[in-house]
Design a protein around this motif. Structure first.
Motif: not given
Length: 166
Positions: A55-70
């Motif tokens: 949220v701080v950097v203006g990214r739209p993905e959820s933390p869960q989606d971001y972790a899933a990418i990693w």
């Protein structure tokens, strides 16, 4: 000291806590414990940074989606660590019942959380929140927490992946 080395040192500390009361068996080893702890801590760190910074950097993905990418980029090692932990918990259940299994799980989770929290704080408290978050997200996006040969416990991670693929 690089962040990868710090994470590997955290995994070593996690291993010491996690393996201290473990029974040795054919499936279980300190090397596999270390690799699983490393992956658990890295996953926690990615998720925590995502929840603190997207949220701080203006990214739209959820933390869960971001972790899933990693997790997807590191699937071979992530899946191996999860498979190992399932087997590790099954072995604890077989040798000591639900109390033993729950104890092993609680120790593992507590160590991952402790080391992951400490690593996350070191990443996001340098300078301004916006700058620290942007730098952390940039490092993760660029593969800075991905498993490569530069990871100090790469050989252990490779061995764990090969074990899981048998």
């Amino acid at each position: 000291m690089s962040r990868i080395v710090i994470l590997a040192l955290s995994a070593a500390a996690t291993l010491a806590t996690f393996s201290a009361r473990a029974q040795e068996g054919a499936m279980q080893s300190e090397s596999r414990d270390a690799a699983a702890a490393y992956m658990g801590t890295a996953n926690f760190l990615v998720g925590r940074i995502a929840s603190e910074c997207l949220v701080v950097v203006g990214r739209p993905e959820s933390p869960q989606d971001y972790a899933a990418i990693w997790q997807s980029r590191n699937a071979r090692y992530w899946i191996a660590a999860r498979k190992y932990m399932v087997k590790r918990l099954d072995a604890a259940l077989a040798s000591g019942g639900t109390a033993k299994r729950d104890s092993v799980l609680a120790e593992y989770a507590a160590a991952i959380r402790r080391d992951g929290e400490a690593s996350a704080q070191s990443w996001i408290t340098r300078g301004s929140r916006e700058e620290a978050c942007m730098q952390a997200i940039t490092v993760i996006d660029a593969g800075g927490l991905d498993v490569t040969q530069r990871v100090p416990i790469y050989n252990e991670l490779e061995a764990l992946a090969k074990w899981a693929e048998q």
